[in-house]
Write a protein that holds these residues in place. Structure first.
Motif, short mmCIF file in Angstrom:
data_model
loop_
_atom_site.label_atom_id
_atom_site.label_comp_id
_atom_site.label_asym_id
_atom_site.label_seq_id
_atom_site.Cartn_x
_atom_site.Cartn_y
_atom_site.Cartn_z
N SER A 113 20.19 36.03 -22.23
CA SER A 113 21.16 35.19 -23.29
C SER A 113 20.71 35.67 -24.65
O SER A 113 21.26 35.51 -25.64
N ARG A 114 19.36 36.40 -24.86
CA ARG A 114 18.83 36.46 -26.13
C ARG A 114 19.55 38.09 -26.52
O ARG A 114 20.00 38.30 -27.73
N GLU A 118 22.72 42.79 -18.99
CA GLU A 118 22.24 42.41 -17.71
C GLU A 118 20.86 42.78 -17.41
O GLU A 118 19.97 43.47 -17.81
N ILE A 119 20.17 41.79 -16.56
CA ILE A 119 18.85 41.83 -15.94
C ILE A 119 18.63 42.61 -14.73
O ILE A 119 19.19 41.87 -13.58
N PRO A 120 18.09 43.62 -14.62
CA PRO A 120 17.77 44.28 -13.09
C PRO A 120 17.10 43.20 -12.51
O PRO A 120 16.36 42.41 -13.14
N ASN A 121 17.40 43.29 -11.00
CA ASN A 121 16.40 42.14 -10.15
C ASN A 121 15.17 42.50 -10.29
O ASN A 121 14.38 41.47 -10.31
N ALA A 122 14.81 43.72 -10.63
CA ALA A 122 13.00 43.88 -10.63
C ALA A 122 12.37 43.27 -11.86
O ALA A 122 11.16 43.21 -11.98
N VAL A 127 11.95 37.24 -16.94
CA VAL A 127 12.60 36.70 -18.31
C VAL A 127 12.61 35.09 -17.90
O VAL A 127 12.88 34.49 -16.85
N PRO A 128 12.28 34.31 -18.92
CA PRO A 128 12.04 33.00 -18.91
C PRO A 128 13.44 32.50 -18.38
O PRO A 128 14.62 32.61 -18.64
#
Length: 217
Positions: A113-114, A118-122, A127-128
């Motif tokens: 959200s910051r 997209e955040i990779p699974n790894a 990430v909080p």
């Protein structure tokens, strides 16, 4: 490259392959991406760093792993489509007529959200949780793949094609069904049913089927 570098590459490959065994396609994509990135970092460290500069090597390899994880994320639908496309290439190489049909599906992907990225699974664990939101994303997915037998009345050929399609289905993350013409005998039906169960698929008989079809459920 020296023998220690070769040994480390081999060890890395073993770790990645072992870790992938119980992961779905999206997780495998992230891990393999990280492994590839680390391998690239290793190669770069051979060129950029002095042989005795351990700190330089560590920084270069860490950077490579982060980049690899960033580009390694892939949804299960996208990986399943890759598997189906490779299967189609293999079958066409054997002289078969293959028809594939795709569809667009919407999936939820984790986003920071910051940054809106997209955040990779790894990287997800780092990430909080309060910063992770799920956002919809449209991706291409396999809907069906049909291969037309060279001899529609050859039960052995039909079974071989069915096994090949189910082998690919066993590598996919989604549940699939195998659509076949009515089996010619009880043994063929039992073998197909048992194999489909093993590969997380179901068998559906269709008297009008002109080929062997692997379809998403």
């Amino acid at each position: 490259m020296n023998k220690h570098f070769n040994l480390l590459l081999c060890l890395l490959s073993s770790i990645v392959l072992a870790a992938c065994a119980n992961m779905n396609n999206a997780q495998q994509g992230a891990l393999v991406g990280a492994g590839a990135g680390l391998g690239a970092g290793l190669l770069a460290s051979e060129v950029l760093c002095n042989k005795n500069d351990v700190a330089c090597r560590n920084r270069t390899m860490a950077a490579g792993a982060v980049v690899g994880a960033s580009v390694g994320y892939i949804t299960g639908h996208e990986r399943d489509l890759q598997i189906a496309e490779q299967l189609a290439v293999n079958l066409r190489g054997q002289g078969y007529t293959v028809r594939t049909e795709t569809q667009v599906v919407e999936v939820a992907v984790p986003v920071d959200s910051r940054t809106g990225a997209e955040i990779p699974n790894a990287q997800l664990a780092g990430v909080p949780k309060e910063m992770v939101v799920n956002k919809p994303k449209k991706v291409n997915a396999i809907k069906s793949l049909t291969v037309v037998p060279k001899n529609p009345h050859d039960g052995n050929e039909r079974m071989r094609l069915s096994r090949e399609l189910l082998a690919s289905a066993g590598r996919m993350s989604g549940r699939t069904q195998l659509i076949v013409a009515v089996p010619s005998n009880k043994r063929e039906r039992q073998e197909l049913t048992a194999l489909a169960r093993e590969k997380n698929a179901v068998v559906r008989e269709d008297r009008a089927a002109s080929g062997v079809t692997l379809a998403a459920l």
